[in-house]
Design an enzyme around this catalytic site. Structure first.
Site, PDB file in Angstrom:
ATOM      1  N   HIS A  33      87.472 -25.630   9.681  1.00  0.00           N
ATOM      2  CA  HIS A  33      86.443 -24.687  10.139  1.00  0.00           C
ATOM      3  C   HIS A  33      86.203 -24.844  11.645  1.00  0.00           C
ATOM      4  O   HIS A  33      86.617 -25.832  12.255  1.00  0.00           O
ATOM      5  CB  HIS A  33      85.144 -24.931   9.377  1.00  0.00           C
ATOM      6  CG  HIS A  33      84.646 -26.331   9.560  1.00  0.00           C
ATOM      7  ND1 HIS A  33      84.039 -26.757  10.713  1.00  0.00           N
ATOM      8  CD2 HIS A  33      84.723 -27.416   8.755  1.00  0.00           C
ATOM      9  CE1 HIS A  33      83.743 -28.035  10.611  1.00  0.00           C
ATOM     10  NE2 HIS A  33      84.152 -28.464   9.435  1.00  0.00           N
ATOM     11  N   ASP A 313      88.243 -31.192   8.456  1.00  0.00           N
ATOM     12  CA  ASP A 313      89.056 -32.157   9.214  1.00  0.00           C
ATOM     13  C   ASP A 313      89.694 -33.192   8.289  1.00  0.00           C
ATOM     14  O   ASP A 313      90.872 -33.534   8.433  1.00  0.00           O
ATOM     15  CB  ASP A 313      88.215 -32.836  10.316  1.00  0.00           C
ATOM     16  CG  ASP A 313      86.902 -33.432   9.821  1.00  0.00           C
ATOM     17  OD1 ASP A 313      86.601 -33.349   8.614  1.00  0.00           O
ATOM     18  OD2 ASP A 313      86.162 -33.993  10.665  1.00  0.00           O
TER      19      ASP A 313
END
Ligand SMILES: *[C@@H]1O[C@H](CO)[C@@H](O)[C@H](O)[C@H]1NC(C)=O
Ligand SMILES: *[C@@H]1O[C@H](CO)[C@@H](O)[C@H](O)[C@H]1NC(C)=O
Ligand SMILES: *[C@@H]1O[C@H](CO)[C@@H](O)[C@H](O)[C@H]1NC(C)=O
Ligand SMILES: *[C@@H]1O[C@H](CO)[C@@H](O)[C@H](O)[C@H]1NC(C)=O
Ligand SMILES: *[C@@H]1O[C@H](CO)[C@@H](O)[C@H](O)[C@H]1NC(C)=O
Ligand SMILES: *[C@@H]1O[C@H](CO)[C@@H](O)[C@H](O)[C@H]1NC(C)=O
Ligand SMILES: *[C@@H]1O[C@H](CO)[C@@H](O)[C@H](O)[C@H]1NC(C)=O
Ligand SMILES: *[C@@H]1O[C@H](CO)[C@@H](O)[C@H](O)[C@H]1NC(C)=O
Ligand SMILES: *[C@@H]1O[C@H](CO)[C@@H](O)[C@H](O)[C@H]1NC(C)=O
Length: 449
Positions: A33, A313
């Protein structure tokens, strides 16, 4: 002279021919994101939740912009340049694309933002692609984004419910690597605890660094607490980077017979790796007519070209360790930056043999991305990989050996443990092939409603 010329021409034509006829038949993208607010902070932080538009952990306007930019780069690369005649439609065509996000606001909205960049407003018609009414924003075309329940999302959530992984993580904390890192940094932890109001350990250092990093991006650092903490910024960063490497199974020697470099990548990234492989396998087998089931091929895989995974991540980093990358962010420490992306391309030659290509598109500055091919950095793909070879080299990271992640999660690490969980074959979990077929059936059923 003449025959020499003709020979050269023949060589040129034949070498062009091979390249020209390789086809890109399937594309997948996995991304993080975009820019977000901190997910939480330490008790003494003067920047409380109200300091952040929308509160903790939400995608910012910059985060949306980063994904529009990434979408534009992917559009340029895969629609405009059209490598290998992928022939993705320039505007949204539902049976060509499937977008899956984790069930978190920032990944869902990142996917939506990316699609704005990817399709733009090219060739869309009011009254057809979107309603012809003054309230509608511009030429916006909404695109479906799918998700599954976060706690059970073994593909998109590296901390999904998984007893075996919890057991392994407890073992990590017993290793001399973890213990030493704690010991070396204990003086810093002791200094940070009274400043932050937390009992600072390796476990919560990431939350402190996350808040500091984002506050520095947003110029929210003009307060005495931040000034105190900033003296430790580099050491916090470095220590936290090392913790992140451990999180994905790097830099740890085997302990009590457990090989963390296999176990953690498998339990955090193996489901995603094998979902990516499952899509490529499904596409390839339909393409070569090895599979002809119309529910799988005609109504799902044949027109299908682009699968998107909108994640975190930790998801990208765990996937990287299943590829054999040595650092948590490909060739750097720390996790991948906001909106960084990896693409997986499935190619076929004119004899229908396959090969894969993998690219990394890390964020380089506020909203630009680099593109680098990383295929030769994948262990086992140093000289390229066919789909078969990619499956072979990925076997060690296949959950449970058969893709059944739920079963692996419920398999105790040690046989003698008194843990309440018992090894069981969860009936609800599916192998990647079954998964594919059931999606095919699902799409078939939906299309026929
Ligand atoms: C997502 O947004 C909803 C409100 O729309 C909020 O209740 C929820 O906490 C948010 N969840 C996450 C994971 O961001
Ligand atoms: C829009 O559609 C027209 C006609 O179908 C085509 O010629 C043109 O290239 C398309 N433009 C874009 C940007 O895709
Ligand atoms: C941890 O520290 C001990 C004592 O200093 C040392 O013997 C050991 O090699 C260290 N372990 C690692 C993995 O660094
Ligand atoms: C802080 O956490 C460590 C590790 O969990 C624990 O051993 C210690 O007792 C805690 N200290 C305080 C003051 O709570
Ligand atoms: C923070 O300050 C820098 C330098 O003054 C500026 O370039 C940047 O736009 C500011 N960032 C925000 C989010 O206000
Ligand atoms: C953290 O440290 C690494 C080097 O160890 C550096 O490359 C990176 O930029 C640092 N991160 C931040 C946010 O300062
Ligand atoms: C390759 O696959 C295509 C599409 O299924 C098929 O038409 C063609 O005959 C195959 N070519 C070879 C050499 O097998
Ligand atoms: C960002 O990086 C790209 C290349 O990675 C470069 O072309 C561009 O000029 C940079 N932009 C800024 C604002 O630094
Ligand atoms: C658990 O038991 C199986 C078979 O009984 C054995 O092969 C395996 O090595 C054992 N695992 C551990 C970690 O002891």
């Amino acid at each position: 002279m003449n025959s020499f010329y003709i020979l050269h021409l023949a060589i040129i034509i034949s070498s062009c021919r091979v390249v020209a006829e390789d086809k890109l038949i399937f594309l997948q993208a996995v991304w993080r994101h975009g820019d977000r607010s901190p997910t939480d902070t330490f008790p003494t932080d003067p920047n409380k939740e109200t300091a952040w538009h929308q509160g903790w952990g939400q995608l910012s306007a910059l985060g949306m912009k980063q994904h529009v930019r990434l979408g534009q780069i992917l559009r340029q690369r895969y629609i405009v340049n059209n490598p290998g005649n992928l022939n993705l439609s320039p505007s949204y065509t539902n049976y060509e694309i499937y977008v899956r996000s984790s069930d978190v606001n920032r990944t869902l909205i990142s996917a939506m933002s990316n699609m704005i960049g990817f399709y733009g407003a090219a060739n869309v018609t009011a009254g057809l692609d979107f309603p012809d009414m003054p309230e509608w924003p511009g030429k916006f075309v909404p695109i479906a984004v799918h998700t599954v329940d976060f706690p059970y999302d073994h593909i998109g959530n590296t901390d999904s419910i998984c007893p075996r992984r919890d057991q392994i993580w407890e073992l990590v904390k017993q290793t001399s690597e973890w213990q030493n890192l704690t010991q070396e940094n204990q003086p810093m932890f002791d200094a940070l605890s009274p400043i932050t109001g937390w009992n600072v350990t390796l476990d919560n250092l990431g939350d402190i660094f996350g808040a500091m990093y984002i506050e520095s991006l947003y110029n929210l650092t003009n307060n005495p607490i931040y000034h105190e903490l900033s003296k430790y910024y580099d050491q916090i960063n470095k220590t936290n980077d090392q913790r992140e490497s451990y999180y994905v199974g790097l830099d740890l020697k085997p302990y009590k017979g457990v090989d963390f470099s296999i176990e953690l990548p498998t339990l955090r990234g193996g489901s995603l790796l094998w979902a990516i492989i499952g899509n490529m396998r499904g596409k390839y087998d339909c393409y070569t007519k090895k599979v002809t089931n119309p529910n799988v091929c005609q109504y799902w895989m044949d027109p299908f070209k682009y699968y998107v995974w909108s994640f975190h991540d930790t998801t990208l980093s765990s996937l990287f360790t299943t590829l054999g990358f040595k650092r948590s962010n490909y060739n750097e420490d720390g996790y991948p930056q906001y909106s960084s992306c990896a693409t997986f391309e499935l190619w076929v030659k004119d004899d229908n043999s396959s090969y894969i290509r993998v690219y990394y598109l890390p964020l380089t500055n506020t909203s630009d991305h680099l593109i680098e091919e990383v295929t030769p950095e994948i262990t086992g793909c140093e000289n390229g990989c066919t789909l078969d070879q990619f499956e072979q080299r990925s076997q060690p990271f296949k959950p449970n050996g058969d893709g059944n992640t739920a079963a692996l999660c419920n398999t105790n690490l040690f046989n003698d443990t008194s843990s309440p969980t018992s090894p069981s074959k969860a009936a609800s979990s599916l192998s990647s092939n079954q998964f594919l077929i059931s999606i095919g059936l699902l799409v078939y059923v939906f299309k026929n409603l």
